[in-house]
Design a protein around this motif. Structure first.
Motif, PDB file in Angstrom:
ATOM      1  N   PRO A 227     -53.675  21.208 -96.943  1.00  0.00           N
ATOM      2  CA  PRO A 227     -52.211  21.136 -96.893  1.00  0.00           C
ATOM      3  C   PRO A 227     -51.533  22.374 -96.320  1.00  0.00           C
ATOM      4  O   PRO A 227     -50.304  22.463 -96.320  1.00  0.00           O
ATOM      5  CB  PRO A 227     -51.839  20.959 -98.367  1.00  0.00           C
ATOM      6  CG  PRO A 227     -52.906  21.708 -99.108  1.00  0.00           C
ATOM      7  CD  PRO A 227     -54.173  21.527 -98.303  1.00  0.00           C
ATOM      8  N   THR A 228     -52.308  23.325 -95.818  1.00  0.00           N
ATOM      9  CA  THR A 228     -51.723  24.575 -95.338  1.00  0.00           C
ATOM     10  C   THR A 228     -50.646  24.355 -94.277  1.00  0.00           C
ATOM     11  O   THR A 228     -49.622  25.046 -94.249  1.00  0.00           O
ATOM     12  CB  THR A 228     -52.830  25.482 -94.759  1.00  0.00           C
ATOM     13  OG1 THR A 228     -53.812  25.724 -95.762  1.00  0.00           O
ATOM     14  CG2 THR A 228     -52.246  26.809 -94.269  1.00  0.00           C
ATOM     15  N   ALA A 229     -50.861  23.386 -93.403  1.00  0.00           N
ATOM     16  CA  ALA A 229     -49.935  23.152 -92.291  1.00  0.00           C
ATOM     17  C   ALA A 229     -48.578  22.651 -92.748  1.00  0.00           C
ATOM     18  O   ALA A 229     -47.643  22.566 -91.937  1.00  0.00           O
ATOM     19  CB  ALA A 229     -50.547  22.155 -91.310  1.00  0.00           C
ATOM     20  N   PHE A 230     -48.439  22.315 -94.026  1.00  0.00           N
ATOM     21  CA  PHE A 230     -47.183  21.756 -94.529  1.00  0.00           C
ATOM     22  C   PHE A 230     -46.431  22.727 -95.449  1.00  0.00           C
ATOM     23  O   PHE A 230     -45.493  22.332 -96.128  1.00  0.00           O
ATOM     24  CB  PHE A 230     -47.454  20.439 -95.259  1.00  0.00           C
ATOM     25  CG  PHE A 230     -48.191  19.444 -94.407  1.00  0.00           C
ATOM     26  CD1 PHE A 230     -47.507  18.702 -93.450  1.00  0.00           C
ATOM     27  CD2 PHE A 230     -49.562  19.280 -94.537  1.00  0.00           C
ATOM     28  CE1 PHE A 230     -48.184  17.793 -92.652  1.00  0.00           C
ATOM     29  CE2 PHE A 230     -50.239  18.374 -93.726  1.00  0.00           C
ATOM     30  CZ  PHE A 230     -49.549  17.637 -92.779  1.00  0.00           C
ATOM     31  N   LYS A 231     -46.856  23.981 -95.446  1.00  0.00           N
ATOM     32  CA  LYS A 231     -46.159  24.968 -96.270  1.00  0.00           C
ATOM     33  C   LYS A 231     -44.794  25.283 -95.660  1.00  0.00           C
ATOM     34  O   LYS A 231     -44.701  25.598 -94.459  1.00  0.00           O
ATOM     35  CB  LYS A 231     -46.997  26.239 -96.400  1.00  0.00           C
ATOM     36  CG  LYS A 231     -48.224  26.072 -97.289  1.00  0.00           C
ATOM     37  CD  LYS A 231     -48.943  27.382 -97.492  1.00  0.00           C
ATOM     38  CE  LYS A 231     -50.127  27.227 -98.441  1.00  0.00           C
ATOM     39  NZ  LYS A 231     -49.683  26.887 -99.808  1.00  0.00           N
ATOM     40  N   PRO A 232     -43.713  25.215 -96.424  1.00  0.00           N
ATOM     41  CA  PRO A 232     -42.361  25.464 -95.901  1.00  0.00           C
ATOM     42  C   PRO A 232     -42.213  26.828 -95.238  1.00  0.00           C
ATOM     43  O   PRO A 232     -41.461  26.961 -94.270  1.00  0.00           O
ATOM     44  CB  PRO A 232     -41.482  25.362 -97.147  1.00  0.00           C
ATOM     45  CG  PRO A 232     -42.247  24.474 -98.080  1.00  0.00           C
ATOM     46  CD  PRO A 232     -43.695  24.814 -97.836  1.00  0.00           C
ATOM     47  N   HIS A 235     -42.705  26.817 -91.510  1.00  0.00           N
ATOM     48  CA  HIS A 235     -41.725  26.103 -90.685  1.00  0.00           C
ATOM     49  C   HIS A 235     -40.339  26.746 -90.696  1.00  0.00           C
ATOM     50  O   HIS A 235     -39.470  26.336 -89.924  1.00  0.00           O
ATOM     51  CB  HIS A 235     -41.656  24.645 -91.134  1.00  0.00           C
ATOM     52  CG  HIS A 235     -42.974  23.945 -91.011  1.00  0.00           C
ATOM     53  ND1 HIS A 235     -43.475  23.533 -89.801  1.00  0.00           N
ATOM     54  CD2 HIS A 235     -43.914  23.630 -91.947  1.00  0.00           C
ATOM     55  CE1 HIS A 235     -44.663  22.969 -89.985  1.00  0.00           C
ATOM     56  NE2 HIS A 235     -44.946  23.019 -91.283  1.00  0.00           N
ATOM     57  N   GLN A 236     -40.147  27.737 -91.542  1.00  0.00           N
ATOM     58  CA  GLN A 236     -38.879  28.462 -91.517  1.00  0.00           C
ATOM     59  C   GLN A 236     -38.690  29.223 -90.207  1.00  0.00           C
ATOM     60  O   GLN A 236     -37.577  29.573 -89.833  1.00  0.00           O
ATOM     61  CB  GLN A 236     -38.803  29.424 -92.697  1.00  0.00           C
ATOM     62  CG  GLN A 236     -38.648  28.721 -94.046  1.00  0.00           C
ATOM     63  CD  GLN A 236     -38.729  29.688 -95.211  1.00  0.00           C
ATOM     64  OE1 GLN A 236     -38.758  30.905 -95.018  1.00  0.00           O
ATOM     65  NE2 GLN A 236     -38.763  29.150 -96.424  1.00  0.00           N
ATOM     66  N   LEU A 244     -37.921  20.226 -90.844  1.00  0.00           N
ATOM     67  CA  LEU A 244     -37.796  20.736 -92.216  1.00  0.00           C
ATOM     68  C   LEU A 244     -37.676  19.595 -93.223  1.00  0.00           C
ATOM     69  O   LEU A 244     -38.223  19.673 -94.331  1.00  0.00           O
ATOM     70  CB  LEU A 244     -36.583  21.669 -92.318  1.00  0.00           C
ATOM     71  CG  LEU A 244     -36.651  22.964 -91.498  1.00  0.00           C
ATOM     72  CD1 LEU A 244     -35.376  23.775 -91.677  1.00  0.00           C
ATOM     73  CD2 LEU A 244     -37.874  23.799 -91.881  1.00  0.00           C
ATOM     74  N   GLU A 245     -36.964  18.538 -92.850  1.00  0.00           N
ATOM     75  CA  GLU A 245     -36.856  17.371 -93.734  1.00  0.00           C
ATOM     76  C   GLU A 245     -38.222  16.736 -93.973  1.00  0.00           C
ATOM     77  O   GLU A 245     -38.548  16.321 -95.090  1.00  0.00           O
ATOM     78  CB  GLU A 245     -35.903  16.337 -93.132  1.00  0.00           C
ATOM     79  CG  GLU A 245     -34.443  16.734 -93.181  1.00  0.00           C
ATOM     80  CD  GLU A 245     -33.545  15.663 -92.584  1.00  0.00           C
ATOM     81  OE1 GLU A 245     -34.048  14.572 -92.243  1.00  0.00           O
ATOM     82  OE2 GLU A 245     -32.331  15.906 -92.465  1.00  0.00           O
ATOM     83  N   THR A 246     -39.021  16.660 -92.914  1.00  0.00           N
ATOM     84  CA  THR A 246     -40.347  16.053 -93.038  1.00  0.00           C
ATOM     85  C   THR A 246     -41.249  16.891 -93.929  1.00  0.00           C
ATOM     86  O   THR A 246     -41.977  16.353 -94.780  1.00  0.00           O
ATOM     87  CB  THR A 246     -40.990  15.877 -91.649  1.00  0.00           C
ATOM     88  OG1 THR A 246     -40.111  15.103 -90.824  1.00  0.00           O
ATOM     89  CG2 THR A 246     -42.336  15.172 -91.757  1.00  0.00           C
ATOM     90  N   VAL A 247     -41.226  18.197 -93.736  1.00  0.00           N
ATOM     91  CA  VAL A 247     -42.034  19.089 -94.580  1.00  0.00           C
ATOM     92  C   VAL A 247     -41.643  18.936 -96.043  1.00  0.00           C
ATOM     93  O   VAL A 247     -42.499  18.835 -96.937  1.00  0.00           O
ATOM     94  CB  VAL A 247     -41.871  20.551 -94.121  1.00  0.00           C
ATOM     95  CG1 VAL A 247     -42.495  21.507 -95.136  1.00  0.00           C
ATOM     96  CG2 VAL A 247     -42.507  20.750 -92.748  1.00  0.00           C
ATOM     97  N   LYS A 248     -40.349  18.908 -96.302  1.00  0.00           N
ATOM     98  CA  LYS A 248     -39.863  18.735 -97.674  1.00  0.00           C
ATOM     99  C   LYS A 248     -40.348  17.413 -98.254  1.00  0.00           C
ATOM    100  O   LYS A 248     -40.774  17.341 -99.412  1.00  0.00           O
ATOM    101  CB  LYS A 248     -38.336  18.790 -97.687  1.00  0.00           C
ATOM    102  CG  LYS A 248     -37.710  18.592 -99.059  1.00  0.00           C
ATOM    103  CD  LYS A 248     -36.187  18.619 -98.973  1.00  0.00           C
ATOM    104  CE  LYS A 248     -35.562  18.353-100.342  1.00  0.00           C
ATOM    105  NZ  LYS A 248     -34.065  18.333-100.263  1.00  0.00           N
ATOM    106  N   GLN A 249     -40.301  16.375 -97.437  1.00  0.00           N
ATOM    107  CA  GLN A 249     -40.723  15.049 -97.899  1.00  0.00           C
ATOM    108  C   GLN A 249     -42.219  15.017 -98.197  1.00  0.00           C
ATOM    109  O   GLN A 249     -42.640  14.489 -99.239  1.00  0.00           O
ATOM    110  CB  GLN A 249     -40.372  14.006 -96.826  1.00  0.00           C
ATOM    111  CG  GLN A 249     -40.690  12.575 -97.202  1.00  0.00           C
ATOM    112  CD  GLN A 249     -39.695  11.980 -98.170  1.00  0.00           C
ATOM    113  OE1 GLN A 249     -38.899  12.692 -98.778  1.00  0.00           O
ATOM    114  NE2 GLN A 249     -39.750  10.676 -98.347  1.00  0.00           N
TER     115      GLN A 249
END
Length: 491
Positions: A227-232, A235-236, A244-249
Motif C-alpha cells: 500500500p505504499t503507493a497510496f500514502k497521502p 501525493h501532497q 487526492l480524492e482517490t487516495v483518500k477513498q
C-alpha cells in the motif's frame, strides 16, 4: 402516489434529474412557467406579420399568416415529416424519457414561442410513459421523431408495445395538437438528443467511478499489494484534486484490513496498480468538467430561433451547435476507457503467478478456463473501447446545400460512443469484481476491511452460484446486474 417535479426557471441539476428518473417523478408546469410560455407565444403571434424575413427564411421558420390555421397546421406537420428521416436501431426508452424531460425544460423557458397545450402534451407523454420511437442515426431527425406523436403521426412505445401514435392518442382520448406557426421549428431544433444521451452516460459514469475505486481496492488487497503507493504524504507533492480524492477513498476502503497489515515480500507494485490514484483521479477531474458542460446545456435554450418578449427581440444564432457537448463527450469516452483499461489489467494481475494465489485461482482445467476466459472477455471489451475513443469533435460535414456548413456532425457519434463505453466499463468492472472476490476467498482466514467485506457479502448473496464448472455467461450477467444496483460509499 408519485412525487411531482414542477418545471420552472430554477436550475436543474444532475442530482435532481437522477431523482426524477429513479423515483419516477411526474412533471407539472409551475405558475411561473405557464406565464412565460403564454407570454412568449402571444408575443410571437403578434410579431409574425411584421417579422423581418432576413432574420430567418420563411421556408425554415414555416411562417404563414395565423388566420389560416388549417393551412398552418398542415405545413407544420409537413415540416416535421420532412425532417423525420432517422434510421438504425431505436433509441432506448431511458434516453427517450430524458429527451422528453430536457425538451420540456427548454420549451418552458418562455423563449421558444410554442403553445401551452403543446408542452402539456409532452408532459402527458412523460407522465404516462409514452415514449416516441426515435432512431439512433440522424441527429437532426431525432427531435422530429420525438414530436411526431403530438400530431398523431409516427410510433411510440407504451407498456412494452410499439403502437401507432394515433392509437395511443385514442387510448387516452387525446386530440392531435393543432400546431401554430413556427412550432415545428421550435420542436425539432435543439441539442436534446445528444444532451439526453450524454446526461444518461454521465449519471452512470458518476456511479461507476465510485464503484471503480471500491473494486480496485478489493483487487489490490486480494492480491496482497504493497500500500505504499497510496500514502497521502506522497501525493501532497502533486495535489491534483481527483488524485487526492482517490487516495483518500482507497485509504478509507482499506482501513482495518488484516491483509494490509501482513508483511509484504515485494517492495513495490506494477505500474498499473500504483497508477490507480493518477488514472482514477484524472477521470474524476474530467468528470467535473463534463458535468459542468452538461449542467449548463441542460439549463440552456438551444432552439434555432430564440424569442425575447421583454427585449422585443427575435434572434437567430447557432445555439444548436453541438460542439460544447461533442468535445466533452470525447473526453468522457477517453476517461471511461482508461478506467476500463486499468480494471482489465488488475484482473490480469490477479491471474499472474507472482502473488501466491494465482495457482489456486486457476487450479484445475475448469478453473483455468473460467477465470482466464473472463479476463479475455474484459480484454476484448477494453480493446473495443480504445477504438471508440476516436475523436468526434473534429468531424464536420456541410449539409443543406451548404447552409449548415459547420455542423457538429460528430455529436451523435460522440454520444453513441460514450453510451457504449460506459456500458462496456460496467462489464469490465464486473469481471474484476468476480476475480477479486475469488482471490480474496483464497486469502482466508485473513479478512479485508469492513467496507470491502460488506461488498463481498452483498455480492455473494446476489450471485451465490459462482462455480468454475458453471455457465460463465450467466455469472457475468448476474454480476453486471448486481453492480448496476450497487452504490459505493464515498469517503
Amino acid at each position: 402516489m408519485s412525487q411531482v417535479h414542477y418545471v420552472s426557471s430554477q436550475r436543474l441539476s444532475l442530482e435532481q434529474i437522477d431523482q426524477i428518473l429513479r423515483k419516477n417523478f411526474t412533471l407539472a408546469l409551475s405558475e411561473e412557467a405557464v406565464e412565460h410560455i403564454e407570454r412568449s407565444h402571444s408575443y410571437l403571434l403578434k410579431k409574425l406579420a411584421d417579422l423581418d424575413q432576413s432574420t430567418y427564411t420563411p421556408n425554415e421558420a414555416c411562417f404563414i399568416n395565423g388566420d389560416q390555421q388549417e393551412l398552418v397546421n398542415q405545413q407544420q406537420k409537413n415540416f416535421l415529416l420532412s425532417h423525420a428521416g432517422g434510421t438504425g436501431p431505436e433509441v432506448p426508452a431511458e434516453v427517450v424519457k430524458l429527451m422528453l424531460l430536457l425538451k420540456i425544460q427548454s420549451l418552458a423557458s418562455g423563449h421558444c414561442g410554442v403553445q401551452l397545450q403543446t408542452i402539456k402534451r409532452l408532459i402527458d407523454f412523460f407522465n404516462r410513459e409514452v415514449y416516441p420511437v426515435v432512431y439512433q442515426q440522424g441527429t437532426s431527425a431525432a427531435l422530429a421523431h420525438l414530436c411526431l406523436p403530438l400530431v398523431g403521426l409516427g410510433e411510440a412505445n407504451f407498456q412494452g408495445y410499439k403502437l401507432a401514435s394515433q392509437h395511443i392518442l385514442e387510448m387516452f382520448s387525446w386530440q392531435p395538437i393543432s400546431l401554430a406557426a413556427h412550432e415545428a421549428l421550435a420542436l425539432l431544433s435543439g441539442t436534446h438528443f445528444v444532451t439526453a444521451y450524454g446526461t444518461h452516460t454521465l449519471l452512470q459514469t458518476k456511479r461507476l467511478s465510485n464503484n471503480a475505486d471500491t473494486i480496485a481496492a478489493l483487487s489490490l488487497d486480494a492480491s496482497n499489494s504493497n500500500p505504499t503507493a497510496f500514502k497521502p504524504l506522497l501525493h501532497q507533492l502533486r495535489p491534483h484534486k481527483g488524485l487526492l480524492e482517490t487516495v483518500k477513498q482507497i485509504q478509507s476502503l482499506l482501513e482495518g484490513s488484516e491483509i494490509v497489515q501482513q508483511k509484504k515480500q515485494h517492495v513495490q507494485e506494477d505500474y498499473f496498480s500504483r497508477s490507480v490514484p493518477q488514472v482514477h483521479g484524472t477521470a474524476k477531474d474530467a468528470i467535473l468538467y463534463i458535468e459542468e458542460a452538461f449542467t449548463t446545456e441542460i439549463n440552456s435554450v438551444t432552439e434555432s430561433l430564440v424569442i425575447f418578449p421583454e427585449e422585443d427581440e427575435i434572434l437567430s444564432g447557432r445555439n444548436i451547435q453541438g460542439q460544447p457537448l461533442t468535445l466533452a463527450l470525447d473526453l468522457l469516452t477517453i476517461a471511461l476507457t482508461e478506467l476500463g483499461s486499468t480494471s482489465e489489467h488488475r484482473t490480469y494481475q490477479l491471474l499472474k503467478e507472482d502473488k501466491g494465489i494465482s495457482e489456486l485461482l486457476t487450479a484445475g482445467p475448469d478453473a483455468v478456463s473460467f477465470y482466464t476466459t473472463s479476463h479475455q472477455t474484459a480484454a476484448a471489451i477494453a480493446n473495443q473501447n480504445k477504438l471508440l475513443c476516436a475523436p468526434s469533435s473534429i468531424q464536420h460535414t456541410a449539409t443543406a446545400y451548404g447552409q449548415d456548413d459547420y455542423s457538429s456532425a460528430g455529436a451523435s457519434s460522440a454520444a453513441m460512443n460514450a453510451y457504449q463505453v460506459v456500458h462496456n466499463l460496467e462489464t469490465i468492472l464486473a469481471i474484476e469484481l468476480l476475480n477479486a472476490t475469488m482471490a480474496l476467498k483464497l486469502r482466508r482466514p485473513l479478512k479485508t476491511s469492513y467496507k470491502l467485506e460488506e461488498l463481498v457479502k452483498a455480492y455473494q448473496e446476489a450471485v451465490p452460484d459462482v462455480s468454475p464448472d458453471g455457465l460463465l455467461h450467466a455469472v457475468l450477467e448476474k454480476t453486471v446486474h448486481f453492480l448496476r444496483g450497487y452504490q459505493a460509499e464515498i469517503a
